[in-house]
Design a protein around this motif. Structure first.
Motif, PDB file in Angstrom:
ATOM      1  N   CYS A  62     -48.306 -24.273  -3.419  1.00 41.69           N
ATOM      2  CA  CYS A  62     -48.749 -24.706  -2.121  1.00 41.69           C
ATOM      3  C   CYS A  62     -50.206 -25.444  -2.272  1.00 41.69           C
ATOM      4  O   CYS A  62     -50.809 -25.500  -1.092  1.00 41.69           O
ATOM      5  CB  CYS A  62     -48.502 -24.012  -0.931  1.00 41.69           C
ATOM      6  SG  CYS A  62     -46.874 -23.661  -0.964  1.00 41.69           S
ATOM      7  N   SER A  63     -50.646 -25.548  -3.427  1.00 38.32           N
ATOM      8  CA  SER A  63     -52.305 -25.925  -3.335  1.00 38.32           C
ATOM      9  C   SER A  63     -52.729 -27.173  -4.377  1.00 38.32           C
ATOM     10  O   SER A  63     -53.484 -27.416  -4.725  1.00 38.32           O
ATOM     11  CB  SER A  63     -53.122 -24.905  -3.824  1.00 38.32           C
ATOM     12  OG  SER A  63     -52.912 -24.401  -5.060  1.00 38.32           O
ATOM     13  N   SER A  64     -51.255 -27.951  -4.599  1.00 38.02           N
ATOM     14  CA  SER A  64     -51.775 -28.953  -5.472  1.00 38.02           C
ATOM     15  C   SER A  64     -52.198 -30.244  -4.954  1.00 38.02           C
ATOM     16  O   SER A  64     -52.644 -31.001  -5.354  1.00 38.02           O
ATOM     17  CB  SER A  64     -50.261 -29.324  -6.422  1.00 38.02           C
ATOM     18  OG  SER A  64     -49.253 -29.104  -5.640  1.00 38.02           O
ATOM     19  N   CYS A  65     -51.677 -30.268  -3.538  1.00 44.82           N
ATOM     20  CA  CYS A  65     -52.110 -31.642  -2.850  1.00 44.82           C
ATOM     21  C   CYS A  65     -53.127 -31.396  -1.963  1.00 44.82           C
ATOM     22  O   CYS A  65     -54.001 -32.203  -1.349  1.00 44.82           O
ATOM     23  CB  CYS A  65     -50.768 -32.100  -1.841  1.00 44.82           C
ATOM     24  SG  CYS A  65     -49.476 -32.395  -3.049  1.00 44.82           S
ATOM     25  N   THR A  92     -42.230 -35.826   0.204  1.00 42.65           N
ATOM     26  CA  THR A  92     -41.265 -35.018  -0.370  1.00 42.65           C
ATOM     27  C   THR A  92     -41.499 -34.065  -1.132  1.00 42.65           C
ATOM     28  O   THR A  92     -42.232 -34.316  -2.590  1.00 42.65           O
ATOM     29  CB  THR A  92     -39.859 -35.987  -1.196  1.00 42.65           C
ATOM     30  OG1 THR A  92     -39.750 -37.017  -0.064  1.00 42.65           O
ATOM     31  CG2 THR A  92     -38.727 -35.428  -1.077  1.00 42.65           C
ATOM     32  N   LEU A  93     -41.126 -32.975  -1.070  1.00 43.55           N
ATOM     33  CA  LEU A  93     -41.710 -31.679  -1.877  1.00 43.55           C
ATOM     34  C   LEU A  93     -40.532 -31.443  -2.702  1.00 43.55           C
ATOM     35  O   LEU A  93     -39.212 -31.712  -2.396  1.00 43.55           O
ATOM     36  CB  LEU A  93     -41.901 -30.339  -1.003  1.00 43.55           C
ATOM     37  CG  LEU A  93     -43.191 -30.359  -0.342  1.00 43.55           C
ATOM     38  CD1 LEU A  93     -43.242 -29.282   0.526  1.00 43.55           C
ATOM     39  CD2 LEU A  93     -44.208 -30.649  -0.819  1.00 43.55           C
ATOM     40  N   PRO A  94     -40.766 -30.889  -4.139  1.00 47.50           N
ATOM     41  CA  PRO A  94     -39.528 -30.478  -4.890  1.00 47.50           C
ATOM     42  C   PRO A  94     -38.834 -29.149  -4.383  1.00 47.50           C
ATOM     43  O   PRO A  94     -39.433 -28.783  -3.387  1.00 47.50           O
ATOM     44  CB  PRO A  94     -40.136 -30.025  -6.057  1.00 47.50           C
ATOM     45  CG  PRO A  94     -41.545 -29.798  -5.867  1.00 47.50           C
ATOM     46  CD  PRO A  94     -41.910 -30.960  -4.694  1.00 47.50           C
ATOM     47  N   GLU A 100     -39.152 -18.423  -6.909  1.00 48.60           N
ATOM     48  CA  GLU A 100     -40.212 -18.927  -6.326  1.00 48.60           C
ATOM     49  C   GLU A 100     -40.102 -18.881  -4.987  1.00 48.60           C
ATOM     50  O   GLU A 100     -41.035 -18.584  -4.193  1.00 48.60           O
ATOM     51  CB  GLU A 100     -40.617 -20.222  -7.019  1.00 48.60           C
ATOM     52  CG  GLU A 100     -41.354 -20.633  -8.353  1.00 48.60           C
ATOM     53  CD  GLU A 100     -40.025 -20.468  -9.153  1.00 48.60           C
ATOM     54  OE1 GLU A 100     -39.022 -20.669  -9.075  1.00 48.60           O
ATOM     55  OE2 GLU A 100     -40.371 -20.529 -10.643  1.00 48.60           O
ATOM     56  N   LEU A 101     -39.061 -19.430  -4.435  1.00 43.59           N
ATOM     57  CA  LEU A 101     -38.798 -19.277  -2.798  1.00 43.59           C
ATOM     58  C   LEU A 101     -39.067 -17.928  -2.301  1.00 43.59           C
ATOM     59  O   LEU A 101     -39.702 -17.779  -1.283  1.00 43.59           O
ATOM     60  CB  LEU A 101     -37.545 -20.104  -2.448  1.00 43.59           C
ATOM     61  CG  LEU A 101     -37.088 -19.783  -1.101  1.00 43.59           C
ATOM     62  CD1 LEU A 101     -37.940 -20.777  -0.385  1.00 43.59           C
ATOM     63  CD2 LEU A 101     -35.587 -20.412  -0.890  1.00 43.59           C
ATOM     64  N   GLY A 102     -38.475 -17.085  -2.823  1.00 41.32           N
ATOM     65  CA  GLY A 102     -38.469 -15.531  -2.433  1.00 41.32           C
ATOM     66  C   GLY A 102     -39.918 -15.084  -2.381  1.00 41.32           C
ATOM     67  O   GLY A 102     -40.168 -14.370  -1.537  1.00 41.32           O
ATOM     68  N   LEU A 103     -40.489 -15.315  -3.674  1.00 40.05           N
ATOM     69  CA  LEU A 103     -41.781 -14.758  -3.753  1.00 40.05           C
ATOM     70  C   LEU A 103     -42.750 -15.478  -2.875  1.00 40.05           C
ATOM     71  O   LEU A 103     -43.798 -14.869  -2.084  1.00 40.05           O
ATOM     72  CB  LEU A 103     -42.195 -14.859  -5.177  1.00 40.05           C
ATOM     73  CG  LEU A 103     -41.706 -14.074  -6.212  1.00 40.05           C
ATOM     74  CD1 LEU A 103     -41.871 -14.431  -7.651  1.00 40.05           C
ATOM     75  CD2 LEU A 103     -42.332 -12.615  -5.907  1.00 40.05           C
ATOM     76  N   THR A 104     -42.742 -16.555  -2.619  1.00 42.38           N
ATOM     77  CA  THR A 104     -43.572 -17.606  -1.654  1.00 42.38           C
ATOM     78  C   THR A 104     -43.426 -17.147  -0.355  1.00 42.38           C
ATOM     79  O   THR A 104     -44.391 -16.894   0.418  1.00 42.38           O
ATOM     80  CB  THR A 104     -43.369 -18.932  -1.732  1.00 42.38           C
ATOM     81  OG1 THR A 104     -43.409 -19.393  -3.105  1.00 42.38           O
ATOM     82  CG2 THR A 104     -44.398 -19.893  -0.909  1.00 42.38           C
ATOM     83  N   TRP A 105     -42.120 -16.859   0.184  1.00 46.71           N
ATOM     84  CA  TRP A 105     -41.897 -16.432   1.463  1.00 46.71           C
ATOM     85  C   TRP A 105     -42.489 -14.877   1.573  1.00 46.71           C
ATOM     86  O   TRP A 105     -42.963 -14.488   2.524  1.00 46.71           O
ATOM     87  CB  TRP A 105     -40.305 -16.441   1.621  1.00 46.71           C
ATOM     88  CG  TRP A 105     -40.042 -15.613   3.059  1.00 46.71           C
ATOM     89  CD1 TRP A 105     -38.988 -14.560   2.874  1.00 46.71           C
ATOM     90  CD2 TRP A 105     -40.446 -15.926   4.194  1.00 46.71           C
ATOM     91  NE1 TRP A 105     -38.681 -14.395   4.339  1.00 46.71           N
ATOM     92  CE2 TRP A 105     -39.764 -14.796   5.187  1.00 46.71           C
ATOM     93  CE3 TRP A 105     -41.278 -16.653   4.802  1.00 46.71           C
ATOM     94  CZ2 TRP A 105     -39.986 -14.760   6.441  1.00 46.71           C
ATOM     95  CZ3 TRP A 105     -41.519 -16.689   6.213  1.00 46.71           C
ATOM     96  CH2 TRP A 105     -40.633 -15.586   6.897  1.00 46.71           C
TER      97      TRP A 105
END
Ligand code: HEC
Ligand code: HEC
Length: 172
Positions: A62-65, A92-94, A100-105
């Motif tokens: 979440c810090s590339s854009c 549009t996000l990948p 990754e989803l679980g860890l980000t959440w």
């Protein structure tokens, strides 16, 4: 015989104090490392070891854009919805998948609070109550966007929202 016993005792004492000293140094090292880690914390809370990987993955995703946004600026529900939505404010996000989803959440949930289910879920800073609560001194005249944080938070790109520009730092 008596003398030998004294020697053995002295030897044991020497070994023991050496070990105790070594243990102390280890403890001091650990304490120092802890301090260093804390000194670098730029968001509201200290990140315990158990959440460090989750934070890294969040920052990667979440810090590339735009600057990575502090989790506490929105309620948990906002993040929950954003993470599973590929339509993201006109881009549009990948698709975010596990792990990754679980860890980000895991990271975002740990540092945000759920809001009442009756409240509308905010998707912009200007609608977010927690964002306003974090800014008791600030009357935002311009619209707050992901690009304006750095005007008052000069280290925002390093995920540091404690450091402020001098005009805010000096004010009471
Ligand atoms: C491909 C680029 C890109 C990536 C990657 C990205 N974003 Fe965004 N994000 C944007 C754009 C573009 C906007 C809209 C900026 C605007 O309109 O001011 C935005 C806006 C936002 C906003 C709204 C803030 C506001 O009030 O305007 C939030 C919250 C947000 N992003 C969270 C995230 C999260 C969480 C992730 C990681 C899952 C993420 N972003 C990854 C491009 C991206
Ligand atoms: C006009 C200046 C200004 C802008 C723009 C601004 N902030 Fe702040 N921010 C502050 C000030 C000043 C504080 C300290 C609290 C106070 O005095 O109100 C603060 C505090 C914070 C805190 C709490 C930090 C802590 O741990 O004590 C967070 C998180 C934060 N801001 C995030 C953001 C984000 C994200 C953005 C961009 C979307 C943003 N801010 C935009 C001025 C600003």
């Amino acid at each position: 015989m008596q003398q030998r016993r004294v020697w053995v005792l002295a030897l044991i004492l020497m070994l023991w104090s050496g070990l105790a000293g070594w243990g102390l140094t280890q403890a001091q090292n650990a304490a120092a490392q802890n301090l260093v880690a804390q000194a670098e914390v730029g968001t509201v809370d200290v990140v315990p070891q158990s959440l460090q990987l989750a934070q890294e993955v969040y920052l990667e995703q979440c810090s590339s854009c735009h600057v990575a946004l502090p989790a506490e600026t929105f309620p948990s529900q906002t993040w929950q919805q954003l993470l599973v939505d590929q339509n993201h404010y006109g881009v549009t996000l990948p698709r975010l998948i596990n792990p990754e989803l679980g860890l980000t959440w895991k990271y975002l949930q740990a540092y945000s609070r759920p809001q009442s289910p009756d409240d509308q879920i905010p998707f912009r800073f200007r609608q977010s109550k927690t964002f306003r609560i974090l800014h008791p001194r600030v009357e935002f005249s311009e619209p707050v966007t992901v690009d304006t944080c750095a005007s008052c938070h000069p280290a925002a790109s390093q995920f540091n929202f404690r450091q402020l520009t001098p005009e805010w730092d000096d004010a009471p």
